[in-house]
Design an enzyme around this catalytic site. Sequence first.
Site, PDB file in Angstrom:
ATOM      1  N   HIS A   3      13.619 -21.621   7.283  1.00 56.81           N
ATOM      2  CA  HIS A   3      14.804 -21.669   6.419  1.00 56.81           C
ATOM      3  C   HIS A   3      15.768 -20.495   6.588  1.00 56.81           C
ATOM      4  O   HIS A   3      16.847 -20.496   6.008  1.00 56.81           O
ATOM      5  CB  HIS A   3      14.408 -21.781   4.943  1.00 56.81           C
ATOM      6  CG  HIS A   3      13.978 -20.474   4.340  1.00 56.81           C
ATOM      7  ND1 HIS A   3      12.721 -19.976   4.480  1.00 56.81           N
ATOM      8  CD2 HIS A   3      14.659 -19.553   3.609  1.00 56.81           C
ATOM      9  CE1 HIS A   3      12.621 -18.810   3.867  1.00 56.81           C
ATOM     10  NE2 HIS A   3      13.791 -18.515   3.333  1.00 56.81           N
TER      11      HIS A   3
HETATM   12  C1  UD1 Z   1      17.812 -17.789  -0.337  1.00 60.84           C
HETATM   13  C2  UD1 Z   1      17.676 -16.292  -0.117  1.00 60.84           C
HETATM   14  C3  UD1 Z   1      16.548 -16.019   0.861  1.00 60.84           C
HETATM   15  C4  UD1 Z   1      15.267 -16.677   0.406  1.00 60.84           C
HETATM   16  C5  UD1 Z   1      15.499 -18.146   0.130  1.00 60.84           C
HETATM   17  C6  UD1 Z   1      14.264 -18.725  -0.487  1.00 60.84           C
HETATM   18  C7  UD1 Z   1      19.780 -15.017  -0.253  1.00 60.84           C
HETATM   19  C8  UD1 Z   1      20.804 -14.318   0.538  1.00 60.84           C
HETATM   20  N1  UD1 Z   1      18.888 -15.730   0.471  1.00 60.84           N
HETATM   21  O1  UD1 Z   1      18.167 -18.370   0.914  1.00 60.84           O
HETATM   22  O2  UD1 Z   1      16.310 -14.623   0.933  1.00 60.84           O
HETATM   23  O3  UD1 Z   1      14.304 -16.545   1.430  1.00 60.84           O
HETATM   24  O4  UD1 Z   1      16.581 -18.288  -0.798  1.00 60.84           O
HETATM   25  O5  UD1 Z   1      14.188 -20.080  -0.363  1.00 60.84           O
HETATM   26  O6  UD1 Z   1      19.759 -14.930  -1.453  1.00 60.84           O
HETATM   27  N2  UD1 Z   1      20.692 -25.618  -1.338  1.00 60.84           N
HETATM   28  C9  UD1 Z   1      20.545 -26.852  -1.926  1.00 60.84           C
HETATM   29  N3  UD1 Z   1      19.851 -26.909  -3.094  1.00 60.84           N
HETATM   30  C10 UD1 Z   1      19.318 -25.839  -3.708  1.00 60.84           C
HETATM   31  C11 UD1 Z   1      19.501 -24.592  -3.108  1.00 60.84           C
HETATM   32  C12 UD1 Z   1      20.185 -24.493  -1.925  1.00 60.84           C
HETATM   33  O7  UD1 Z   1      20.999 -27.858  -1.414  1.00 60.84           O
HETATM   34  O8  UD1 Z   1      18.695 -25.990  -4.778  1.00 60.84           O
HETATM   35  C13 UD1 Z   1      21.405 -25.551  -0.040  1.00 60.84           C
HETATM   36  C14 UD1 Z   1      22.916 -25.362  -0.182  1.00 60.84           C
HETATM   37  O9  UD1 Z   1      23.505 -26.093   0.863  1.00 60.84           O
HETATM   38  C15 UD1 Z   1      23.079 -23.871   0.072  1.00 60.84           C
HETATM   39  C16 UD1 Z   1      21.961 -23.573   1.075  1.00 60.84           C
HETATM   40  O10 UD1 Z   1      20.892 -24.428   0.697  1.00 60.84           O
HETATM   41  O11 UD1 Z   1      24.344 -23.558   0.563  1.00 60.84           O
HETATM   42  C17 UD1 Z   1      21.511 -22.144   1.092  1.00 60.84           C
HETATM   43  O12 UD1 Z   1      21.155 -21.705  -0.224  1.00 60.84           O
HETATM   44  P1  UD1 Z   1      21.235 -20.136  -0.606  1.00 60.84           P
HETATM   45  O13 UD1 Z   1      20.707 -19.965  -1.964  1.00 60.84           O
HETATM   46  O14 UD1 Z   1      22.591 -19.620  -0.299  1.00 60.84           O
HETATM   47  O15 UD1 Z   1      20.318 -19.442   0.451  1.00 60.84           O
HETATM   48  P2  UD1 Z   1      18.846 -19.789   0.960  1.00 60.84           P
HETATM   49  O16 UD1 Z   1      18.927 -20.127   2.402  1.00 60.84           O
HETATM   50  O17 UD1 Z   1      18.196 -20.744   0.042  1.00 60.84           O
HETATM   51  N1  UDP Z   2       7.102 -22.517  -1.083  1.00 59.94           N
HETATM   52  C1  UDP Z   2       6.917 -23.667  -1.828  1.00 59.94           C
HETATM   53  N2  UDP Z   2       7.319 -24.860  -1.288  1.00 59.94           N
HETATM   54  C2  UDP Z   2       7.866 -24.946  -0.049  1.00 59.94           C
HETATM   55  C3  UDP Z   2       8.059 -23.750   0.700  1.00 59.94           C
HETATM   56  C4  UDP Z   2       7.684 -22.550   0.145  1.00 59.94           C
HETATM   57  O1  UDP Z   2       6.397 -23.619  -2.949  1.00 59.94           O
HETATM   58  O2  UDP Z   2       8.193 -26.063   0.374  1.00 59.94           O
HETATM   59  C5  UDP Z   2       6.683 -21.234  -1.665  1.00 59.94           C
HETATM   60  C6  UDP Z   2       5.747 -20.447  -0.788  1.00 59.94           C
HETATM   61  O3  UDP Z   2       4.412 -20.855  -1.008  1.00 59.94           O
HETATM   62  C7  UDP Z   2       6.027 -19.028  -1.232  1.00 59.94           C
HETATM   63  C8  UDP Z   2       7.490 -19.052  -1.565  1.00 59.94           C
HETATM   64  O4  UDP Z   2       7.826 -20.425  -1.782  1.00 59.94           O
HETATM   65  O5  UDP Z   2       5.307 -18.694  -2.390  1.00 59.94           O
HETATM   66  C9  UDP Z   2       8.264 -18.512  -0.417  1.00 59.94           C
HETATM   67  O6  UDP Z   2       9.607 -18.835  -0.565  1.00 59.94           O
HETATM   68  P1  UDP Z   2      10.608 -19.044   0.635  1.00 59.94           P
HETATM   69  O7  UDP Z   2       9.882 -19.357   1.880  1.00 59.94           O
HETATM   70  O8  UDP Z   2      11.603 -20.014   0.161  1.00 59.94           O
HETATM   71  O9  UDP Z   2      11.337 -17.629   0.701  1.00 59.94           O
HETATM   72  P2  UDP Z   2      10.952 -16.172   1.250  1.00 59.94           P
HETATM   73  O10 UDP Z   2       9.582 -15.832   0.829  1.00 59.94           O
HETATM   74  O11 UDP Z   2      11.125 -16.217   2.732  1.00 59.94           O
HETATM   75  O12 UDP Z   2      11.998 -15.320   0.645  1.00 59.94           O
END
Ligand code: UD1
Ligand code: UDP
Length: 384
Positions: free
Chosen positions: A222
Amino acid sequence: MPSPLRILTVIGARPQIIKAAAMSRAIAGIGRDRMVETLLHTGQHYDANMSQVFFDELGIPPADINLNTGSGAHGAMTARMIEGIEQVLLRREHDVMLLYGDTNSTLAGAVAAAKLHVPVAHVEAGLRSFDKRMPEEINRIVCDHCSTWLFCTTDTAVANLRNEGFSTSFDSPPTADRPHVVQCGDVMYDNSLHFAALASERSSILEGLGLSANGFVLVTVHRDHNTDDAVRLNAIFRALLDLHRRHALDLVLPVHPRTRKMMELLLEPELRNAIMDSPRFHLVPPAGFLDMIALESNARLVITDSGGVQKEAYFFGKPCVILRPGTEWVELVERDQALLADADPERIASGADRYLRDGVTACPPLFGDGHAAERICHELLRTW
Ligand code: UD1
Ligand code: UDP
């Protein structure tokens, strides 16, 4: 009796909601009568399977406030969050701001609180990738430097802070200018221990997908660095398809919404079709945490660019191929329980082949004893 410590916890993205489960449990346990928590959800993640599922499964109380910030560019999103959090802090109803990890929600909480002189407690402080192209690296550094308590998971995190000039010996109560660095273990290790039994009781994802224990590879992708770059995204998925075909192993990938969107936009059609046509290459929606634990603890190998998933692979004794050039969790790589393959197909293939053949040796506890959250509560109560 002294008045309770009033904590404003800011969460917003999936991993923070899960981390909050450990702290909310400890606050309701040893903190009962001495701590009161208000949960503020920024709304950074909002799909049910990125947010609500964790409240439902993990016993987290409903958020008291939801800013419904939603997605957007970094600046716009963070600005909306800061504005919303500031409004809440201006009521002067909170003594401490509690923050987790390194997302934009963390950054917003840190900036809003520090400017209003509300002391910040940062859980997962001191982690560094030494790569400022990662938005998370900026968020961590800013949050750490706004914090009054820096709660670290590992010796490496403490050493990183020392290298940035933080003192690790204290002769006065913590302040933003003289913060306390405390190693307390990892609240996610607390959670993995706490929820493992519940996961084996309640999760039916293995049966649902027809998976057998140790008969599949779990993958998550991701990071924007991987998803938003066509060359990297195609290289990773080509390597996954190749691995799947060579080993005739099931492959399970709970797909983050960012990745789902970018796969549609950037994957070469022939590769996308080949993946879609492979019945044992399971692209599934984001998993709940109990399903995720069931997958991690039964996988033969984990391949991921997630920080949290790398570490959970270790908690469950599974080898991990990391789809990044570096990691904050250097201990895992130093012990060869994980390896850095970046988005390089050859390194992904050779690393995965080796781990599928040899597995890993024992994974001794490196992340505390499962009581990190309680230790954080004790420390806050002792020193605020
Ligand atoms: C964010 C965090 C990242 C973390 C990740 C966990 C920042 C900069 N990044 O990244 O550190 O590892 O969360 O999962 O804060 N979207 C949806 N539905 C949702 C959420 C997001 O469709 O409920 C889509 C949208 O298109 C959005 C994209 O995902 O633009 C990215 O979401 P965003 O919260 O900006 O960053 P993550 O990649 O989720
Ligand atoms: N996780 C989850 N469902 C998923 C992917 C991740 O519950 O489909 C959980 C995972 O077990 C961990 C946390 O989300 O506890 C990690 O989050 P993510 O990978 O989104 O972000 P990061 O840790 O890289 O910031």
